[in-house]
Scaffold this motif. Structure first.
Motif: not given
Lengths: 122, 284
Positions: B2-3, B26-35, B178-181
């Protein structure tokens, strides 16, 4: 190299587009056994789609026996005999056909009429 | 690994509160934060970075408690909260010289490559930069110290479509190994349709969903039909709209039973946001 064209306006989910395009290239023999697929993260970057979408498509391909994974090395096209390829092709077609035939029956087409129409359209 | 793990974050203001904000990346993924505007995106990001005092909750970065190890962990975090708007009479060059000293892993080569990529002129003063340029400069600072986790507030705001597309491409390059998030907020949902692996959706200070983009879309359906069929549907809508010709509404896929004479389709992220916002207004 594998040809893949993603449509963002299609009704089909992107992972399904990936699955269909790669599996049909395998069935047609354009992608030969043991050819390496690009790494998931590279494919995602190149196609400008999410990593998870590619992962899902690769998993579907593996579940249907089109590709296999070697841990640490990546995914490769399965080596399939001509017979296996034909079986896989028929498998893929039959689910589509089932749906189509159900529709034909619903609108009251007879088997003979359907075959006649298929012959005309093909 | 977990990043970023956010657990039960609470922050009370007089007229707004964050309620038990919980999600993880999680490490290595892109998460969009919407609202929508005022939903609590920036407040959440600031709370994660310990820039505002929280009333409760925990933040873990790479498995370590952030509040205990803030100084060390911040070396590995590249963050931007809006464009640079301090020392506006100073040149970019001067500000960079100050900022770089805070980071042990600052990399001049990386900095210069982004400077070129974003066409930044180091001799310009902050006050001379356009909004888009301020964002690009702020991003350059966030990207130049070999961070492993990027927390970016509206990084695409103020950018033209071409620059926005380039930035999203850059995000995908960053996570390729896969190392950056990356966690980034936006209200431009089309930014996320392509590149985001995970979506966290906040509405009125509460997390509505945090899951893969596919799962989020699949857990809702848009239902459309005639006004007559609307009467027959008893399932709970998130909200619905009617017009002279019929209705359309958002419903949880699990709640959906089959009805005749209605059409069912998958929503996009924007649909989900719009119908949730409509529910809020209905409550008022």
């Amino acid at each position: 190299m594998i040809d893949i064209i993603i449509s963002n306006t299609s009704d089909k989910p992107i992972y399904q587009q990936l699955f269909e395009q790669i599996s049909s290239q395998i069935i047609k023999g354009e992608l030969k056994g043991n050819v390496g697929l690009p790494p998931i993260r590279t494919a995602a970057k190149e196609l400008r789609i999410s990593i998870i979408t590619v992962k899902k498509a690769w998993e579907d391909l593996e579940r249907h026996g089109f590709i296999y994974t070697i841990v640490g090395k990546g995914c490769f096209v399965a080596e399939l005999s001509d017979e296996e390829l034909i079986n896989k092709r028929n498998e893929m077609i039959s689910s589509n056909m089932e749906r189509d035939i159900k529709y034909y029956k619903e609108i009251g087409l007879s088997r003979e009429e359907m075959i006649a129409l298929v012959n005309k359209q093909f | 690994m977990s990043a970023l793990t956010v657990k039960g974050l609470n922050k009370k203001y007089e007229k707004f509160e964050l309620k038990d904000v919980t999600f993880h990346l999680d490490e290595g993924y892109i998460m969009g934060f919407i609202g929508s505007n005022g939903a609590g995106k920036t407040t959440t990001l600031k709370a994660i970075l310990n820039m505002i005092q929280i009333n409760g909750g925990e933040v873990h970065v790479f498995g370590q408690d952030f509040s205990q190890n803030e100084m060390i962990l911040k070396q590995d975090i590249g963050y931007m909260l809006g464009g640079v708007d301090f020392y506006i009479k100073k040149k970019i060059k001067t500000i960079t010289d100050v900022v770089k000293r805070f980071y042990t892993n600052w990399d001049d080569d990386v900095y210069n490559s982004y400077k070129e990529r974003f066409n930044l002129d180091e001799d310009k003063k902050i006050s001379e930069l356009s909004d888009g340029m301020k964002v690009k400069y702020s991003l350059t600072l966030a990207l130049s110290h070999n961070a492993k986790l990027f927390i970016l507030d509206e990084p695409t705001s103020g950018l033209d479509p071409v620059a926005r597309d380039n930035l999203l491409e850059l995000f995908q390059e960053l996570v390729e190994d896969g190392k950056r998030s990356i966690l980034f907020s936006t209200h431009i949902t089309s930014d996320l349709e392509k590149c985001a692996d995970y979506i966290t959706y906040i509405n009125n200070g509460e997390i509505i969903e945090s899951s893969t983009k596919e799962d989020l879309i699949n857990s809702y359906r848009i239902v459309k039909g005639s006004l007559k069929s609307l009467q027959e549907i008893k399932e709970p809508f998130i909200s619905y709209k009617t017009n002279a010709f019929g209705f359309s509404g958002l419903i949880r896929t699990d709640d959906l039973k089959t009805h005749e004479d209605i059409s069912v389709e998958a929503p996009n992220l924007e649909d989900i946001m719009i119908y949730y916002a409509k529910r809020e207004n209905k409550d008022d």
